[in-house]
Design a protein around this motif. Structure first.
Motif, PDB file in Angstrom:
ATOM      1  N   ARG A 148      -6.494  -8.066  -4.708  1.00 19.84           N
ATOM      2  CA  ARG A 148      -5.211  -7.861  -5.390  1.00 19.84           C
ATOM      3  C   ARG A 148      -4.121  -8.717  -4.759  1.00 19.84           C
ATOM      4  NH1 ARG A 148      -0.571  -4.755  -5.350  1.00 19.84           N
ATOM      5  NH2 ARG A 148      -1.089  -3.632  -3.450  1.00 19.84           N
ATOM      6  N   GLY A 201     -15.920  -3.110 -12.987  1.00 18.64           N
ATOM      7  CA  GLY A 201     -15.529  -1.721 -12.781  1.00 18.64           C
ATOM      8  C   GLY A 201     -16.601  -0.858 -12.154  1.00 18.64           C
ATOM      9  N   ARG A 259     -10.547  -2.381  -8.135  1.00 15.94           N
ATOM     10  CA  ARG A 259     -10.186  -1.830  -9.439  1.00 15.94           C
ATOM     11  C   ARG A 259     -10.598  -2.789 -10.545  1.00 15.94           C
ATOM     12  NH1 ARG A 259      -4.557  -1.084  -7.855  1.00 15.94           N
ATOM     13  NH2 ARG A 259      -4.091  -2.379  -9.660  1.00 15.94           N
ATOM     14  N   ALA A 260     -10.917  -2.226 -11.703  1.00 17.53           N
ATOM     15  CA  ALA A 260     -11.378  -3.043 -12.821  1.00 17.53           C
ATOM     16  C   ALA A 260     -10.321  -4.053 -13.258  1.00 17.53           C
ATOM     17  CB  ALA A 260     -11.772  -2.147 -13.992  1.00 17.53           C
ATOM     18  N   ASP A 261      -9.041  -3.645 -13.281  1.00 11.26           N
ATOM     19  CA  ASP A 261      -7.996  -4.568 -13.734  1.00 11.26           C
ATOM     20  C   ASP A 261      -7.818  -5.730 -12.767  1.00 11.26           C
ATOM     21  OD1 ASP A 261      -7.004  -2.743 -11.847  1.00 11.26           O
ATOM     22  OD2 ASP A 261      -4.947  -2.953 -12.559  1.00 11.26           O
ATOM     23  N   VAL A 262      -7.906  -5.446 -11.459  1.00 10.89           N
ATOM     24  CA  VAL A 262      -7.807  -6.516 -10.463  1.00 10.89           C
ATOM     25  C   VAL A 262      -9.022  -7.426 -10.561  1.00 10.89           C
ATOM     26  CG1 VAL A 262      -7.662  -7.037  -7.997  1.00 10.89           C
ATOM     27  CG2 VAL A 262      -6.422  -5.075  -8.933  1.00 10.89           C
ATOM     28  N   TRP A 263     -10.188  -6.834 -10.784  1.00 14.34           N
ATOM     29  CA  TRP A 263     -11.433  -7.587 -10.945  1.00 14.34           C
ATOM     30  C   TRP A 263     -11.289  -8.608 -12.084  1.00 14.34           C
ATOM     31  CZ3 TRP A 263     -16.637  -4.616 -10.272  1.00 14.34           C
ATOM     32  CH2 TRP A 263     -17.710  -5.498 -10.300  1.00 14.34           C
ATOM     33  N   GLN A 264     -10.802  -8.144 -13.212  1.00 12.84           N
ATOM     34  CA  GLN A 264     -10.635  -9.029 -14.369  1.00 12.84           C
ATOM     35  C   GLN A 264      -9.639 -10.138 -14.073  1.00 12.84           C
ATOM     36  OE1 GLN A 264      -9.584  -5.966 -17.219  1.00 12.84           O
ATOM     37  NE2 GLN A 264     -11.584  -6.105 -18.226  1.00 12.84           N
ATOM     38  N   GLU A 265      -8.538  -9.775 -13.433  1.00 16.25           N
ATOM     39  CA  GLU A 265      -7.519 -10.771 -13.105  1.00 16.25           C
ATOM     40  C   GLU A 265      -8.049 -11.794 -12.116  1.00 16.25           C
ATOM     41  OE1 GLU A 265      -2.923 -11.014 -11.354  1.00 16.25           O
ATOM     42  OE2 GLU A 265      -3.915  -9.067 -11.625  1.00 16.25           O
TER      43      GLU A 265
END
Length: 641
Positions: free
Chosen positions: A334, A396, A359-365
């Motif tokens: 992150r 995720g 976290r899934a959102d950080v992974w995608q970013e």
């Protein structure tokens, strides 16, 4: 006839495989991983059968013979080959044989920030047949004393110059426990020891003038293997401290067998001797030591070691050292995503990131910005006997389950009552496995293949991690204390942690915070009658942030400055509660356990909580009133927690 059948059989086989690939897109991925798992298991069994006993140290010695000049540890502007590390560890080991006269079975504490000397000291102690306890370098005061005493009867403690002040605070305790203190040189390349404190003397020699043995008097000759002849697979190799789910810091026992098994983690993820691994995680943590250091020992790759994580320097150092593998906890990625964009952002060479807590959102970013880097998220615990890895790359997920894994390491997700903080049992008194898609408590059967060695000198806490009569009377399972979920496709997801700890992230360091210990510290203040500590979710932050519900003594007022100074003096940064809620009384269950779930769900929003709320302000060095404005700034990430 035979000539006709063979082509037909081949065609049918190809069609069957194509059908399997269509119906099960991850079929070949699963097959390849399970084949890798079998290969690793076979190698482990072969090593277990070798005579004399083959240890992780022996794998290092093999690397010294096969690749003596290969860089082993790169630190700042110095490089240490496998031969260099062997020599440095011999110097330390031979010095410690004389003073304090260490012998096989003794325990030595290592109290240092990330430095090559941690690796040298571990190797030296392994050569003597001794165990080493990896102290958290953030520990201070009574927390440090408790950690020292966790392993019981430690003969010595090795530290570095920058941590002498912390040791001076616990001088009386060290004298009482008869622990000798050695200072290791900060001058790299000459790992000599200076004894700065002996229990039979009354002065803490911070001037380091008392030198009992140094590298000039020591020898770099190989340490005789006979000194460790009594070491067995069940012997303690390393102690790694954890809060687990049962309260105060405990020393998890990592046996020689567990250390040997840990060698396989990086190779099972495709890491070879051609790789360069970048380690910014502390070596006193499981990931830093077992993945980073032992991964380099097993594969023969180079390890670039950094004292502390720096987001601004991260990619520049990766490029400078041609790093191919990075280790992470969720917050590291992150912070990398929050760094200013570069041209180009995609770093050449780095191909794999291994870690947990993402976290899934950080992974995608992270993938979108630094594409080309494969992310392998895993689930494991320091003292646990089961783990999972997401070898398929499902965003995720903390891992993927399969038939072979479950046969080797029997596990289950069982129904759990978060309010009563205990598993749900049926009429027969047995636990109930939850169906796929539902959240349950992860438990893993304790077997010879998957043992649970517990905590040093703490059978009571070890027993709390053993869950009995799970699916049949008399069986024993390891209670992970973690809630997970398995979806219909076989991917497993971390949901939450139960019990008396929460996962807290302070800047880059992921730490388990023992709520009991923080409550005890707050209770030392004369105006606080009782404290209930828990973790709250804060948008934009991984894990949970510490919060305390406090009941004041009758007629007393809350003193924010006093509390601030108190927690800063007695608690490491990650354990200090960021929020305090003043309550008229602390709610408890029928069995007098403090209620945490309800408080955690309530959070810290001053518009919905009518109790007085306070916020730890670093700038004002006090706990100040948590206003709606400050709350909004926290949500907007304008205030750093």
């Amino acid at each position: 006839m035979l000539c006709t059948l063979l082509p037909l059989t081949l065609i049918l086989l190809i069609l069957l495989l194509l059908l399997l690939s269509r119906l099960c897109p991850l079929f070949w991925t699963d097959v390849l991983y399970q084949a890798q798992l079998l290969r690793i298991l076979f190698q482990f069994v072969l090593r277990r059968r070798r005579s004399p006993v083959f240890l992780a140290l022996d794998r290092f010695l093999e690397q010294v013979q096969s690749r003596p000049n290969q860089p082993f540890i790169i630190f700042e502007n110095r490089s240490f080959s496998f031969r260099d590390a062997d020599r440095e560890s011999n110097l330390i080991a031979n010095a410690l044989r004389w003073d304090p006269g260490l012998t096989s079975g003794d325990t030595v504490l290592l109290f240092m920030q990330n430095r090559p000397e941690i690796a040298f000291c571990w190797l030296a102690l392994a050569k003597l047949g001794c165990a080493c306890a990896l102290l958290n370098s953030n520990m201070r005061s009574h927390s440090l004393t408790r950690s020292v005493r966790c392993v019981g009867g430690a003969r010595a403690l090795i530290t570095s110059e920058d941590l002498q002040g912390a040791l001076a605070e616990v001088y009386t305790d060290l004298q009482q426990d008869r622990v000798s203190v050695f200072l290791i040189s900060q001058h790299l390349g000459s790992s000599h020891l200076k004894c700065v404190f002996r229990p039979d003397r009354c002065v803490f020699r911070s001037d380091r003038s008392s030198v009992f043995r140094s590298d000039s008097e020591s020898s770099d000759e190989p340490v005789p293997a006979s000194l460790r002849a009594n070491v067995r697979f069940t012997s303690p190799a390393v102690y790694i401290y954890t809060s687990g789910t049962t309260g105060l810091p405990k020393a998890a026992v990592i046996t020689q067998s567990r250390l040997l098994a840990a060698l396989s983690v990086l190779p099972s993820n495709g890491v070879t001797d051609k790789d360069v691994i970048y380690v910014t995680l502390p070596l006193y943590h499981t990931s830093g030591f077992l993945l980073g250091l032992l991964g380099a020992v097993e594969t023969g790759c180079s390890m670039v070691l950094r004292t502390k994580f720096s987001a601004s320097c991260f990619w520049d150092e990766c490029e400078a050292h041609r790093v191919t593998i990075i280790l992470y906890i969720g917050e590291i990625l992150r912070y990398l995503c929050n760094t200013p964009r570069r041209d180009p952002d995609r770093v050449q060479g780095v191909r794999l990131a291994i870690g947990n807590g993402l976290r899934a959102d950080v992974w995608q970013e992270f993938i979108a910005r630094f594409g080309g880097i494969e992310v392998r998220e895993f689930y494991a615990s320091t003292e646990g006997n089961v783990g999972f890895i997401n070898y398929a790359g499902k965003i995720g997920a903390a891992g993927r389950v399969n038939f072979l894994h479950r046969k080797l390491f029997p596990y289950a997700l069982i129904a759990y009552d978060t309010e009563q903080e205990q598993p749900i049992r049926n009429a027969a008194g047995l636990c109930v496995e939850v169906p796929k898609g539902q959240t349950g408590l992860l438990v893993s059967r304790i077997t010879h293949t998957a043992p649970f060695t517990g905590y040093a000198l703490d059978e009571a806490q070890s027993e709390k991690k053993r869950l009995r009569d799970v699916f049949q009377k008399g069986d024993v399972y390891f209670n992970s204390g973690d809630l997970l979920r398995i979806d219909a496709d076989g991917f497993i997801y971390f949901q939450d942690r139960v019990g008396d700890t929460f996962r807290c992230f302070d800047r880059w360091k992921g730490e388990n915070v023992a709520t009991t210990e923080v409550s005890d510290v707050l209770g030392l203040l004369e105006f606080i009658e009782e404290a209930n500590v828990y973790g709250v979710c804060v948008p934009g932050h991984e894990g949970r942030i510490g919060m305390a519900a406090v009941k004041l003594k009758d007629g007393r007022e809350f003193d924010g400055e006093r509390v601030f100074g108190h927690v800063c003096r007695l608690l490491p940064g990650y354990a200090r509660p960021r929020f305090i809620r003043i309550q008229r009384h602390i709610e408890v269950t029928a069995t007098f356990k403090q209620l945490k779930v309800k408080l955690a769900k309530a959070g810290f929003d001053p518009s919905t909580i009518h109790d007085p709320l306070y916020f730890l302000s670093e700038t004002e060095r006090s706990y100040i009133t948590l206003t709606r404005h400050i709350y909004q700034e926290i949500l907007a990430l304008s205030v750093k927690l």
